[in-house]
Motif scaffolding. Structure first.
Motif, PDB file in Angstrom:
ATOM      1  N   LEU A   1      33.225  36.232  26.818  1.00  0.00           N
ATOM      2  CA  LEU A   1      31.857  36.650  27.140  1.00  0.00           C
ATOM      3  C   LEU A   1      31.884  37.822  28.121  1.00  0.00           C
ATOM      4  CD1 LEU A   1      30.472  33.074  27.864  1.00  0.00           C
ATOM      5  CD2 LEU A   1      29.819  34.510  25.919  1.00  0.00           C
ATOM      6  N   PHE A   2      30.925  38.707  27.986  1.00  0.00           N
ATOM      7  CA  PHE A   2      30.767  39.770  28.977  1.00  0.00           C
ATOM      8  C   PHE A   2      29.288  40.125  29.104  1.00  0.00           C
ATOM      9  CE2 PHE A   2      30.257  43.210  25.819  1.00  0.00           C
ATOM     10  CZ  PHE A   2      30.925  42.692  24.707  1.00  0.00           C
TER      11      PHE A   2
ATOM     12  N   ALA B   1      33.453  41.557  32.247  1.00  0.00           N
ATOM     13  CA  ALA B   1      33.900  40.285  31.668  1.00  0.00           C
ATOM     14  C   ALA B   1      33.361  39.098  32.465  1.00  0.00           C
ATOM     15  CB  ALA B   1      35.426  40.242  31.632  1.00  0.00           C
ATOM     16  N   LEU B   2      32.950  38.056  31.728  1.00  0.00           N
ATOM     17  CA  LEU B   2      32.463  36.825  32.364  1.00  0.00           C
ATOM     18  C   LEU B   2      33.420  35.660  32.117  1.00  0.00           C
ATOM     19  CD1 LEU B   2      28.649  37.014  31.430  1.00  0.00           C
ATOM     20  CD2 LEU B   2      29.750  37.755  33.555  1.00  0.00           C
TER      21      LEU B   2
ATOM     22  N   ASP C   1      39.275  40.982  40.626  1.00  0.00           N
ATOM     23  CA  ASP C   1      38.029  40.202  40.664  1.00  0.00           C
ATOM     24  C   ASP C   1      37.130  40.600  39.508  1.00  0.00           C
ATOM     25  OD1 ASP C   1      38.486  39.063  43.405  1.00  0.00           O
ATOM     26  OD2 ASP C   1      38.424  41.190  43.928  1.00  0.00           O
ATOM     27  N   VAL C   2      37.040  41.896  39.276  1.00  0.00           N
ATOM     28  CA  VAL C   2      36.119  42.416  38.259  1.00  0.00           C
ATOM     29  C   VAL C   2      36.927  43.049  37.126  1.00  0.00           C
ATOM     30  CG1 VAL C   2      34.092  43.884  37.852  1.00  0.00           C
ATOM     31  CG2 VAL C   2      34.649  43.143  40.178  1.00  0.00           C
ATOM     32  N   GLU C   3      36.612  42.662  35.905  1.00  0.00           N
ATOM     33  CA  GLU C   3      37.215  43.360  34.770  1.00  0.00           C
ATOM     34  C   GLU C   3      36.119  44.151  34.070  1.00  0.00           C
ATOM     35  OE1 GLU C   3      40.246  42.729  31.053  1.00  0.00           O
ATOM     36  OE2 GLU C   3      38.888  41.070  31.515  1.00  0.00           O
ATOM     37  N   VAL C   4      36.246  45.466  34.149  1.00  0.00           N
ATOM     38  CA  VAL C   4      35.269  46.327  33.484  1.00  0.00           C
ATOM     39  C   VAL C   4      35.778  46.601  32.076  1.00  0.00           C
ATOM     40  CG1 VAL C   4      34.142  48.591  33.526  1.00  0.00           C
ATOM     41  CG2 VAL C   4      34.586  47.384  35.675  1.00  0.00           C
ATOM     42  N   LEU C   5      34.903  46.444  31.095  1.00  0.00           N
ATOM     43  CA  LEU C   5      35.305  46.648  29.697  1.00  0.00           C
ATOM     44  C   LEU C   5      34.707  47.940  29.165  1.00  0.00           C
ATOM     45  CD1 LEU C   5      34.512  43.008  28.517  1.00  0.00           C
ATOM     46  CD2 LEU C   5      36.745  43.906  29.177  1.00  0.00           C
TER      47      LEU C   5
ATOM     48  N   THR D   1      39.572  47.612  31.101  1.00  0.00           N
ATOM     49  CA  THR D   1      40.227  47.367  29.821  1.00  0.00           C
ATOM     50  C   THR D   1      39.482  48.167  28.767  1.00  0.00           C
ATOM     51  OG1 THR D   1      40.798  45.135  30.496  1.00  0.00           O
ATOM     52  CG2 THR D   1      40.839  45.572  28.141  1.00  0.00           C
ATOM     53  N   CYS D   2      40.217  48.977  28.049  1.00  0.00           N
ATOM     54  CA  CYS D   2      39.563  49.769  26.998  1.00  0.00           C
ATOM     55  C   CYS D   2      40.007  49.282  25.625  1.00  0.00           C
ATOM     56  CB  CYS D   2      39.912  51.248  27.170  1.00  0.00           C
ATOM     57  SG  CYS D   2      39.238  52.263  25.837  1.00  0.00           S
ATOM     58  N   ASN D   3      39.068  48.948  24.776  1.00  0.00           N
ATOM     59  CA  ASN D   3      39.344  48.654  23.371  1.00  0.00           C
ATOM     60  C   ASN D   3      38.784  49.810  22.568  1.00  0.00           C
ATOM     61  OD1 ASN D   3      40.283  45.758  23.408  1.00  0.00           O
ATOM     62  ND2 ASN D   3      38.339  45.602  24.501  1.00  0.00           N
TER      63      ASN D   3
END
Ligand SMILES: C[S@@+](CC[C@H](N)C(=O)[O-])C[C@H]1O[C@@H](n2cnc3c(N)ncnc32)[C@H](O)[C@@H]1O
Length: 492
Positions: A78-79, A280-281, A263-267, A226-228
């Protein structure tokens, strides 16, 4: 301080955060987007949009609904969406395109998504506390395997190559240089399997623990990007996008880059011209729930849920998985449809033992909770051969099974005999007229041939194309016709 710092504190701040509107993105098993959307509609009352980027759905809910969102059965990760661009125009040269991505960071509406992220964190902390308490209470955990086989209880599934949210460890020793100088890890070809991913390599900071500087100082958050990326028209790699976007995030928030302890993952999801920035959650995929004793082809619980749901189980239905392996399907079934009776089996004694161990672990895990499993779960596991099931003719409402693909289990050659025999025996036990089956296989050619021979007892209603560990597989939803099945055995 840049926008997006900690939300207002105290009860007023919390109430405000709970009402913050959140657009949630969820990754789901590819092919089961519609099933996930139906679950969201049923349980949260929200309509979903299925992304062009297969395997994702988006829906809007108030942040206070996060606990229900985490309880969804069909979603993996989830994000919260920061912003979505349906038709982002990438500049032609790499430098210009990357500069645009960098510049985008300060224009994005981070405030509400970060409030949602904070609220999500406070929920996670509560859950972790409860988890620790339960673990302490069942500290004298028995080892259930008595045959000397090494058990995997680490919640990792070998068959999960497609799950990209927590994969891709960085090459050690690499550092981020905002001005460039980091070589692309994937040689610039990050279209492979449509889902290459890389992360910003943070210079690992010297700060240990939770990153608190000292009393009175605001916590410096650690983050990674994280880049997809998928699509063949981009002039940059996902690695480069993550690096430059990450550099701008660092500058904007004054956060600290850290690849592993963040702590934080930015997508940053880029699919052709669609760009979605999110936070990201989930730390690990939500499909990791029921199984502790893994086998060579353990199915993810989210896929198991999708297959079961396709068959629309009704209270009192008898649901059978005749080739259950470690029991992922019947255990998910028994947890989600407790008013049905579930029967499962396998001809491999090791698989039957693993399935039994999985049930025991689940009961143990839940023994301190007020849960529906306090009286056990409505599931029996038996060792049997699918070609000769000890079940009465016409007694079963639903069959859901994951058939041997002939790769890790069995062989393609054996499938030519096994598949027709399976369809015949499943046709015998299934109730004529109302019975249904959801069957997963990658050996589509063999399945199609077997089905064409059994057309009098099974009618194909739907095919869902799915990706199972990188393999292109199909779930066939079959309906049992009214035709009588051949009675091979008079004793049932
Ligand atoms: C793809 S695996 C199922 C994996 C399972 N869904 C899980 O989550 O672990 C197929 C299973 O079919 C079983 N099998 C193969 N031939 C069988 C037969 N004749 N009767 C019963 N089970 C059989 C295998 O032992 C294997 O466990």
């Amino acid at each position: 301080m840049a926008e997006g710092g900690p939300a207002e504190e105290g009860p007023a701040g919390e109430a405000q955060a709970e009402e913050a509107p959140a657009v949630i993105g969820a990754t789901v098993p590819t092919g089961f987007e519609a099933t996930a959307a139906a679950e969201v509609q049923e349980k949260l009352g929200s309509a979903s949009r299925v992304s062009k980027d297969r395997g994702k759905i988006y829906f809007a809910v108030p942040a206070r609904c996060l606990p229900q969102v985490h309880r969804l059965r069909s979603v993996d990760n989830l994000f919260v969406v920061v912003q979505e661009f349906k038709d982002y125009q990438f500049k032609e040269t790499k430098e210009e395109a990357l500069k645009d991505l960098e510049d985008l960071v300060k224009k994005l509406p981070w405030t509400d998504p970060l409030k949602v992220w904070e609220l999500n964190n406070s929920l996670k902390k509560k859950k972790t506390k409860r988890k620790k308490h339960n673990q302490q209470s069942s500290a004298s955990k028995e080892k259930l395997n008595d045959d000397g086989e090494e058990e995997r209880t680490d919640q990792k599934d070998a068959s999960e190559q497609e799950d990209c949210a927590q994969a891709a460890e960085p090459a050690s020793g690499q550092e981020t240089e905002e001005t460039g100088g980091v070589e692309s890890q994937n040689g610039g070809d990050d279209n492979e399997q449509s889902e290459a991913k890389d992360e910003l390599h943070g210079g690992s900071g010297g700060e240990a623990g939770d990153g608190k500087k000292g009393e009175g100082d605001a916590k410096v958050l650690k983050f990674r990007v994280t880049c997809n990326r998928a699509g063949d028209k981009h002039s940059f790699t996902s690695n480069e996008a993550a690096r430059d976007f990450g550099g701008a995030v660092q500058e904007h928030f004054q956060w600290k880059a850290d690849m592993t302890n963040f702590d934080v993952e930015v997508l940053l999801n880029i699919h052709n011209n669609e760009v979605v920035v999110g936070i990201a959650l989930t730390e690990e995929s939500l499909h990791r729930r029921n199984i502790t004793h893994f086998g060579p082809t353990t199915l993810r619980s989210t896929l198991a849920y999708g297959m079961l749901r396709l068959c629309d189980p009704q209270p009192t239905d008898i649901i059978v998985d005749p080739m259950c392996g470690t029991g992922a399907i019947p255990i998910e079934g028994a947890m989600e449809w407790p008013s049905c009776y579930h029967i499962a089996g396998d001809n491999n004694p090791q698989a039957v033992k693993r399935a039994a161990n999985n049930i025991c672990s689940l009961l143990k895990k839940n023994e301190n909770k007020e849960s529906s499993t306090s009286l056990g779960i409505p599931l029996d596991i038996i060792q049997w051969d699918i070609c000769n099931l000890p079940l009465r003719t016409g007694s079963v409402d639903v069959i859901v099974t994951d058939m041997p693909f002939g790769k890790r289990i069995g062989s393609k050659k054996k499938n030519w005999d096994l598949y027709p025999a399976c369809l015949m025996e499943m046709g015998r036990i299934c109730t004529p007229g109302t019975g249904r089956a959801a069957l997963l296989t990658q050996d589509k050619k063999c399945f199609a041939k077997a089905l064409s021979r059994m057309g009098h007892i099974w009618r194909k209603n739907q095919t869902v194309w799915v990706n199972v560990g990188g393999l292109h597989a199909a779930v066939y939803l079959l309906k049992r016709t009214w035709e009588r099945a051949e009675e091979k055995r008079s004793f049932w």
